[in-house]
Scaffold this motif. Structure first.
Motif, PDB file in Angstrom:
ATOM      1  N   LEU A  90       0.803  -1.215   0.000  1.00  0.00           N
ATOM      2  CA  LEU A  90       0.000   0.000   0.000  1.00  0.00           C
ATOM      3  C   LEU A  90       0.843   1.275   0.000  1.00  0.00           C
ATOM      4  O   LEU A  90       0.458   2.279  -0.593  1.00  0.00           O
ATOM      5  N   ASP A  91       2.009   1.229   0.631  1.00  0.00           N
ATOM      6  CA  ASP A  91       2.869   2.411   0.679  1.00  0.00           C
ATOM      7  C   ASP A  91       3.723   2.573  -0.585  1.00  0.00           C
ATOM      8  O   ASP A  91       4.534   3.483  -0.678  1.00  0.00           O
ATOM      9  N   GLY A  92       3.558   1.692  -1.570  1.00  0.00           N
ATOM     10  CA  GLY A  92       4.288   1.775  -2.827  1.00  0.00           C
ATOM     11  C   GLY A  92       5.560   0.945  -2.860  1.00  0.00           C
ATOM     12  O   GLY A  92       6.192   0.820  -3.914  1.00  0.00           O
ATOM     13  N   THR A  93       5.960   0.368  -1.735  1.00  0.00           N
ATOM     14  CA  THR A  93       7.137  -0.490  -1.700  1.00  0.00           C
ATOM     15  C   THR A  93       6.874  -1.742  -2.526  1.00  0.00           C
ATOM     16  O   THR A  93       5.786  -2.317  -2.462  1.00  0.00           O
ATOM     17  N   LYS A  94       7.885  -2.156  -3.290  1.00  0.00           N
ATOM     18  CA  LYS A  94       7.770  -3.369  -4.093  1.00  0.00           C
ATOM     19  C   LYS A  94       8.715  -4.422  -3.542  1.00  0.00           C
ATOM     20  O   LYS A  94       9.889  -4.142  -3.286  1.00  0.00           O
ATOM     21  N   LEU A  95       8.191  -5.624  -3.356  1.00  0.00           N
ATOM     22  CA  LEU A  95       8.961  -6.774  -2.895  1.00  0.00           C
ATOM     23  C   LEU A  95       8.940  -7.802  -4.009  1.00  0.00           C
ATOM     24  O   LEU A  95       7.878  -8.098  -4.568  1.00  0.00           O
ATOM     25  N   LEU A 151      11.804 -16.312   4.737  1.00  0.00           N
ATOM     26  CA  LEU A 151      10.496 -16.216   4.107  1.00  0.00           C
ATOM     27  C   LEU A 151       9.775 -14.998   4.675  1.00  0.00           C
ATOM     28  O   LEU A 151       9.691 -14.836   5.890  1.00  0.00           O
ATOM     29  N   THR A 152       9.259 -14.139   3.811  1.00  0.00           N
ATOM     30  CA  THR A 152       8.557 -12.933   4.229  1.00  0.00           C
ATOM     31  C   THR A 152       7.054 -13.159   4.119  1.00  0.00           C
ATOM     32  O   THR A 152       6.562 -13.535   3.059  1.00  0.00           O
ATOM     33  N   TYR A 153       6.336 -12.921   5.208  1.00  0.00           N
ATOM     34  CA  TYR A 153       4.871 -13.030   5.221  1.00  0.00           C
ATOM     35  C   TYR A 153       4.298 -11.647   4.943  1.00  0.00           C
ATOM     36  O   TYR A 153       4.640 -10.670   5.616  1.00  0.00           O
ATOM     37  N   ILE A 154       3.407 -11.576   3.947  1.00  0.00           N
ATOM     38  CA  ILE A 154       2.785 -10.302   3.572  1.00  0.00           C
ATOM     39  C   ILE A 154       1.273 -10.461   3.733  1.00  0.00           C
ATOM     40  O   ILE A 154       0.634 -11.166   2.956  1.00  0.00           O
ATOM     41  N   PRO A 155       0.690  -9.818   4.761  1.00  0.00           N
ATOM     42  CA  PRO A 155      -0.758  -9.932   4.949  1.00  0.00           C
ATOM     43  C   PRO A 155      -1.523  -9.236   3.823  1.00  0.00           C
ATOM     44  O   PRO A 155      -1.075  -8.211   3.297  1.00  0.00           O
ATOM     45  N   SER A 156      -2.647  -9.788   3.443  1.00  0.00           N
ATOM     46  CA  SER A 156      -3.418  -9.265   2.311  1.00  0.00           C
ATOM     47  C   SER A 156      -3.831  -7.811   2.517  1.00  0.00           C
ATOM     48  O   SER A 156      -3.951  -7.071   1.544  1.00  0.00           O
ATOM     49  N   ARG A 157      -4.023  -7.398   3.751  1.00  0.00           N
ATOM     50  CA  ARG A 157      -4.441  -6.012   4.007  1.00  0.00           C
ATOM     51  C   ARG A 157      -3.347  -5.006   3.632  1.00  0.00           C
ATOM     52  O   ARG A 157      -3.605  -3.816   3.516  1.00  0.00           O
ATOM     53  N   GLU A 158      -2.103  -5.479   3.442  1.00  0.00           N
ATOM     54  CA  GLU A 158      -0.980  -4.616   3.071  1.00  0.00           C
ATOM     55  C   GLU A 158      -0.697  -4.628   1.570  1.00  0.00           C
ATOM     56  O   GLU A 158       0.145  -3.883   1.093  1.00  0.00           O
ATOM     57  N   VAL A 159      -1.385  -5.497   0.823  1.00  0.00           N
ATOM     58  CA  VAL A 159      -1.089  -5.697  -0.602  1.00  0.00           C
ATOM     59  C   VAL A 159      -1.974  -4.803  -1.468  1.00  0.00           C
ATOM     60  O   VAL A 159      -3.195  -4.805  -1.346  1.00  0.00           O
ATOM     61  N   ARG A 160      -1.331  -4.050  -2.354  1.00  0.00           N
ATOM     62  CA  ARG A 160      -2.064  -3.249  -3.321  1.00  0.00           C
ATOM     63  C   ARG A 160      -2.173  -3.990  -4.656  1.00  0.00           C
ATOM     64  O   ARG A 160      -3.206  -3.959  -5.321  1.00  0.00           O
ATOM     65  N   HIS A 161      -1.074  -4.670  -5.017  1.00  0.00           N
ATOM     66  CA  HIS A 161      -1.005  -5.243  -6.366  1.00  0.00           C
ATOM     67  C   HIS A 161      -0.022  -6.418  -6.366  1.00  0.00           C
ATOM     68  O   HIS A 161       0.988  -6.371  -5.677  1.00  0.00           O
ATOM     69  N   ASN A 186      14.041 -11.317  -2.572  1.00  0.00           N
ATOM     70  CA  ASN A 186      15.464 -11.083  -2.815  1.00  0.00           C
ATOM     71  C   ASN A 186      15.733  -9.728  -3.463  1.00  0.00           C
ATOM     72  O   ASN A 186      16.877  -9.328  -3.610  1.00  0.00           O
ATOM     73  N   LEU A 187      14.676  -9.004  -3.823  1.00  0.00           N
ATOM     74  CA  LEU A 187      14.806  -7.645  -4.341  1.00  0.00           C
ATOM     75  C   LEU A 187      13.752  -6.749  -3.696  1.00  0.00           C
ATOM     76  O   LEU A 187      12.616  -7.188  -3.464  1.00  0.00           O
ATOM     77  N   LYS A 188      14.133  -5.506  -3.443  1.00  0.00           N
ATOM     78  CA  LYS A 188      13.211  -4.570  -2.800  1.00  0.00           C
ATOM     79  C   LYS A 188      13.389  -3.199  -3.444  1.00  0.00           C
ATOM     80  O   LYS A 188      14.501  -2.810  -3.812  1.00  0.00           O
ATOM     81  N   LYS A 189      12.268  -2.477  -3.590  1.00  0.00           N
ATOM     82  CA  LYS A 189      12.311  -1.135  -4.164  1.00  0.00           C
ATOM     83  C   LYS A 189      11.309  -0.256  -3.437  1.00  0.00           C
ATOM     84  O   LYS A 189      10.116  -0.521  -3.462  1.00  0.00           O
ATOM     85  N   LYS A 190      11.812   0.777  -2.785  1.00  0.00           N
ATOM     86  CA  LYS A 190      10.962   1.778  -2.130  1.00  0.00           C
ATOM     87  C   LYS A 190      10.508   2.782  -3.182  1.00  0.00           C
ATOM     88  O   LYS A 190      11.177   2.954  -4.221  1.00  0.00           O
ATOM     89  N   PRO A 191       9.394   3.485  -2.948  1.00  0.00           N
ATOM     90  CA  PRO A 191       8.904   4.439  -3.953  1.00  0.00           C
ATOM     91  C   PRO A 191       9.917   5.532  -4.311  1.00  0.00           C
ATOM     92  O   PRO A 191       9.958   5.978  -5.455  1.00  0.00           O
ATOM     93  N   ASP A 192      10.776   5.930  -3.367  1.00  0.00           N
ATOM     94  CA  ASP A 192      11.733   7.004  -3.636  1.00  0.00           C
ATOM     95  C   ASP A 192      13.088   6.484  -4.136  1.00  0.00           C
ATOM     96  O   ASP A 192      13.994   7.268  -4.394  1.00  0.00           O
TER      97      ASP A 192
END
Length: 184
Positions: free
Chosen positions: A105-110, A164-174, A139-145
């Motif tokens: 949601l904050d634009g960060t890409k994992l 392993l990274t757990y990403i809850p659905s409430r935090e997922v935009r796309h 293994n790759l990460k990109k912040k909006p800035d």
């Protein structure tokens, strides 16, 4: 076995029809083995149970796909019997994920740029559930800035294991997932 992974939202009448169909097959095998072959109730019961199990596997593996493909080609329906699209992607054994990018949601890409590298991990590849939660080897990460992607260090460790990274659905935009058709 035939409905494994598709039970959520299953109506009681669908459950009843499944019991009747697979039960009829089991009863026919039971009758055949008992009366025409051995006369043994134990052997007939085992053969009936095994036939129900094998029939469920065959339906799940090939029959259901063939049936819905036939209906689609006949122009009768576009339904695939698998419910929600997310469920179809989880349950389809003919496709294999190769890359996953999750935008928060904050634009960060994992991203996991090579899902197959984790085929031997404790939790292979990546996992999703019906609620849309995702477990991913990032293994790759990109912040909006940030201008470019940055590698995430220590995703794999021979002494500590895989991160392993757990990403809850409430935090997922796309979510973007690349798939390859599995070779059989």
């Amino acid at each position: 076995m035939a409905r494994q992974g598709f039970r959520e939202g299953e109506r009681k009448d669908e459950l009843l029809y499944g019991i009747l169909v697979y039960g009829l097959i089991g009863w026919l095998v039971f009758y055949y083995v008992l009366n025409l072959r051995s006369g043994s109730y134990i052997l007939a019961s085992l053969a009936a149970a095994l036939s129900c199990w094998v029939t469920g596997l065959l339906w799940r593996g090939w029959g259901q796909r063939w049936y819905f493909e036939l209906l689609y080609r006949a122009g009768l329906t576009t339904d695939n019997g698998q419910g929600a699209l997310w469920n179809r992607l989880q349950q389809d054994t003919r496709i294999s994920p190769t890359q996953v990018v999750v935008t928060l949601l904050d634009g960060t890409k994992l991203s996991c740029d090579s899902v197959q590298e984790f085929d031997d991990a404790a939790v292979p590849l990546y996992e999703t559930d019906r609620a849309g939660n995702i477990a991913l080897y990032v293994n790759l990460k990109k912040k909006p800035d940030w201008e470019d992607w940055k590698a995430v260090e220590s995703v794999r460790s021979s002494s500590w294991g895989d991160n392993l990274t757990y990403i809850p659905s409430r935090e997922v935009r796309h979510v973007e997932v690349r798939y390859l058709k599995k070779k059989r």
